[in-house]
Design a protein around this motif. Structure first.
Motif, PDB file in Angstrom:
ATOM      1  N   LEU A  61       0.819  -1.209   0.000  1.00  0.00           N
ATOM      2  CA  LEU A  61       0.000   0.000   0.000  1.00  0.00           C
ATOM      3  C   LEU A  61       0.854   1.262   0.000  1.00  0.00           C
ATOM      4  CD1 LEU A  61      -2.896  -1.072   2.383  1.00  0.00           C
ATOM      5  CD2 LEU A  61      -2.983  -0.778  -0.099  1.00  0.00           C
ATOM      6  N   SER A  91      -4.523   6.658   3.355  1.00  0.00           N
ATOM      7  CA  SER A  91      -4.438   7.151   1.985  1.00  0.00           C
ATOM      8  C   SER A  91      -4.364   8.675   2.001  1.00  0.00           C
ATOM      9  CB  SER A  91      -5.671   6.703   1.198  1.00  0.00           C
ATOM     10  OG  SER A  91      -5.730   7.349  -0.049  1.00  0.00           O
ATOM     11  N   VAL A 158      -9.770  -0.855   0.957  1.00  0.00           N
ATOM     12  CA  VAL A 158      -8.933  -0.103   0.019  1.00  0.00           C
ATOM     13  C   VAL A 158      -9.680   0.189  -1.283  1.00  0.00           C
ATOM     14  CG1 VAL A 158      -6.833  -0.240  -1.383  1.00  0.00           C
ATOM     15  CG2 VAL A 158      -6.781  -0.952   1.012  1.00  0.00           C
TER      16      VAL A 158
END
Length: 221
Positions: A61, A91, A158
């Protein structure tokens, strides 16, 4: 930005280089466990594969989704668990939920502890999945099933959109486009799923009294 399938492929590739101890399903599909398997845990250490998978996800990630990683050196666990440690992944895209990959070991009355992984969203206490869910030989269906369950949970967060919902009454729900799950004595699954869908459309949708929800967009697009 990578797709979910590309991220999954890289996670599997990274994990394969770390020499995880994979193992086959211990019995043919459809065969019931023997009674003695419910009280037996043959090899707890092999479940360290869940920690390896967690670290492969964290590295992937960061590399493919531009995630920001922050160590979580410890977090509260139940009395029979060692102190947890793990990472917070966030994120940079607006409207996304941070993801917590939290490793710990479950103490047993005899023998080595059982390695385990909690997957949480928004905050460490909002655990949406724990793996393995038991660890006894009867519940063992092989490492492939275990890793697929971890991948499915993280990919849902995600890939987005994703909703976690908790009620003061004690029930908990998780929603994503592929499905909805509810734990505890709550309202009907259809009603919860529809409420989650409305929250994705409009985060200002009113919630029932005592219900808290976290809504996340995709990390990838």
């Amino acid at each position: 930005m990578a797709t979910v399938d590309e991220v999954l492929a890289e996670v599997a590739a990274r994990c394969s280089t770390r020499e995880p101890r994979s193992w086959p399903a211990p019995r043919p599909a459809g065969e019931s466990p023997r009674e003695e398997e419910y009280s037996r845990l043959t090899d707890p250490d092999r479940y360290r594969i869940v920690h390896l998978r967690s670290r492969a996800w964290a590295d992937t990630l960061v590399a493919r989704a531009d995630a920001v990683i922050t160590p979580v050196p410890s977090y509260p666990t139940s009395e029979n668990h060692t102190s947890g440690r793990g990472v917070r992944l966030a994120s940079r895209r607006p409207g996304t939920l941070p993801l917590f990959l939290l490793e710990h070991d479950v103490r047993r009355t005899a023998g080595a502890p059982l390695p385990a992984l909690d997957i949480a969203v928004a905050e460490p206490g909002t655990v949406v999945a724990s793996h393995p869910d038991c660890g006894c030989d009867a519940c063992d269906t092989g490492s492939a099933d275990l890793l697929e369950a971890i991948d499915r949970t993280i990919a849902a967060v995600v890939g987005g959109p994703y909703v976690s919902m908790r009620a003061a009454e004690g029930w908990f729900a998780r929603w994503h486009p592929q499905g909805c799950e509810i734990s505890g004595a709550g309202p009907g699954l259809h009603d919860v799923a529809r409420l989650c869908e409305r929250l994705v459309e409009d985060e200002n949708t009113p919630l029932p009294e005592g219900v808290v929800a976290h809504v996340g967009r995709s990390w990838l697009h």
